[in-house]
Scaffold this motif. Structure first.
Motif, PDB file in Angstrom:
ATOM      1  N   UNK A  36      10.100 -10.949   0.650  1.00  0.00           N
ATOM      2  CA  UNK A  36      10.295 -11.810   1.647  1.00  0.00           C
ATOM      3  C   UNK A  36      11.989 -11.869   1.904  1.00  0.00           C
ATOM      4  N   UNK A  37      12.250 -11.644   2.960  1.00  0.00           N
ATOM      5  CA  UNK A  37      13.448 -12.025   3.738  1.00  0.00           C
ATOM      6  C   UNK A  37      13.788 -13.044   4.689  1.00  0.00           C
ATOM      7  N   UNK A  38      15.039 -13.618   4.670  1.00  0.00           N
ATOM      8  CA  UNK A  38      15.409 -14.667   5.387  1.00  0.00           C
ATOM      9  C   UNK A  38      15.926 -14.426   6.943  1.00  0.00           C
ATOM     10  N   UNK A  39      15.714 -15.039   7.741  1.00  0.00           N
ATOM     11  CA  UNK A  39      16.680 -14.745   9.076  1.00  0.00           C
ATOM     12  C   UNK A  39      15.831 -13.896  10.251  1.00  0.00           C
ATOM     13  N   UNK A  40      14.470 -13.482   9.806  1.00  0.00           N
ATOM     14  CA  UNK A  40      14.000 -12.530  11.003  1.00  0.00           C
ATOM     15  C   UNK A  40      12.700 -13.240  11.464  1.00  0.00           C
ATOM     16  N   UNK A  41      12.487 -14.699  11.056  1.00  0.00           N
ATOM     17  CA  UNK A  41      11.558 -15.386  11.714  1.00  0.00           C
ATOM     18  C   UNK A  41      12.168 -16.788  11.842  1.00  0.00           C
ATOM     19  N   UNK A  42      12.695 -17.153  13.012  1.00  0.00           N
ATOM     20  CA  UNK A  42      13.709 -18.360  12.964  1.00  0.00           C
ATOM     21  C   UNK A  42      12.975 -19.455  13.127  1.00  0.00           C
ATOM     22  N   UNK A  43      11.600 -19.569  13.578  1.00  0.00           N
ATOM     23  CA  UNK A  43      10.776 -20.628  13.571  1.00  0.00           C
ATOM     24  C   UNK A  43       9.301 -20.391  13.229  1.00  0.00           C
ATOM     25  N   UNK A  44       8.851 -20.892  12.051  1.00  0.00           N
ATOM     26  CA  UNK A  44       7.613 -20.697  11.686  1.00  0.00           C
ATOM     27  C   UNK A  44       6.529 -20.770  12.628  1.00  0.00           C
ATOM     28  N   UNK A  45       5.956 -19.580  12.786  1.00  0.00           N
ATOM     29  CA  UNK A  45       4.974 -19.620  13.994  1.00  0.00           C
ATOM     30  C   UNK A  45       5.360 -19.164  15.313  1.00  0.00           C
ATOM     31  N   UNK A  46       6.549 -19.081  15.418  1.00  0.00           N
ATOM     32  CA  UNK A  46       7.328 -18.665  16.824  1.00  0.00           C
ATOM     33  C   UNK A  46       7.877 -17.386  16.575  1.00  0.00           C
ATOM     34  N   UNK A  47       8.061 -16.568  17.774  1.00  0.00           N
ATOM     35  CA  UNK A  47       8.641 -15.160  17.859  1.00  0.00           C
ATOM     36  C   UNK A  47      10.022 -15.707  18.086  1.00  0.00           C
ATOM     37  N   UNK A  74       8.806 -11.390  11.234  1.00  0.00           N
ATOM     38  CA  UNK A  74       8.434 -10.954  10.013  1.00  0.00           C
ATOM     39  C   UNK A  74       9.349 -11.602   8.731  1.00  0.00           C
ATOM     40  N   UNK A  75       8.717 -11.254   7.560  1.00  0.00           N
ATOM     41  CA  UNK A  75       9.426 -12.123   6.467  1.00  0.00           C
ATOM     42  C   UNK A  75       9.465 -10.746   5.214  1.00  0.00           C
ATOM     43  N   UNK A  76       8.753  -9.807   5.534  1.00  0.00           N
ATOM     44  CA  UNK A  76       8.544  -8.643   4.861  1.00  0.00           C
ATOM     45  C   UNK A  76       9.660  -7.467   5.398  1.00  0.00           C
ATOM     46  N   UNK A  77       9.798  -6.459   4.656  1.00  0.00           N
ATOM     47  CA  UNK A  77      10.811  -5.493   5.154  1.00  0.00           C
ATOM     48  C   UNK A  77      10.568  -3.989   4.272  1.00  0.00           C
ATOM     49  N   UNK A  78      11.156  -3.093   4.853  1.00  0.00           N
ATOM     50  CA  UNK A  78      11.099  -1.746   3.915  1.00  0.00           C
ATOM     51  C   UNK A  78      12.305  -2.060   2.899  1.00  0.00           C
TER      52      UNK A  78
END
Length: 133
Positions: A36-47, A74-78
């Protein structure tokens, strides 16, 4: 899905992994993910959108040489790169946003959704690789 990634790699066909597809490509090659990372999905359910910067000399940079704003959700990352993969773009916070597998055929994974934006260069690079292959 992992079997499909393995089959595409074994067959040597051009492969584009989008969002979770990039994560699967990384895991298929033995890499790991940040759960889980923060800041890459600004509003849940919205690009949302954020900039990504290409790494010079990569296939991604050949297609998109400048920093661009990309549609993302996204909330996951490499975390650790899979065997043979290199990072070919980063977000401002250091998150790996694109990976590729240098070699004889075209393999690219992007953390965002190029099919959702106006910039078609990633999709055009896939089509060019497929046409040449």
């Amino acid at each position: 899905e992992l079997a499909l990634v393995d089959a595409a790699l074994a067959a040597g066909v051009p492969l584009l992994g989008i969002c979770r597809g990039m994560q699967l490509l990384n895991v298929a090659l033995g890499g790991t993910l940040v759960q889980h990372i923060s800041g890459h999905a600004e509003v849940p359910g919205v690009f949302g959108r954020h900039p990504v910067k290409p790494v010079p000399g990569t296939s991604y940079a050949a297609a998109v040489p400048e920093e661009t704003s990309v549609p993302t959700f996204h909330h996951q990352a490499v975390d650790r790169l899979g065997s043979g993969l290199i990072a070919s773009a980063y977000a401002a916070d250091g998150t790996v946003e694109a990976v590729e597998l240098p070699g004889t055929h075209w393999v690219l994974g992007v953390q965002w959704h190029p099919e959702m934006g106006e910039d078609l260069r990633v999709m055009e690079a896939l089509v060019s690789a497929a046409a040449a292959g």
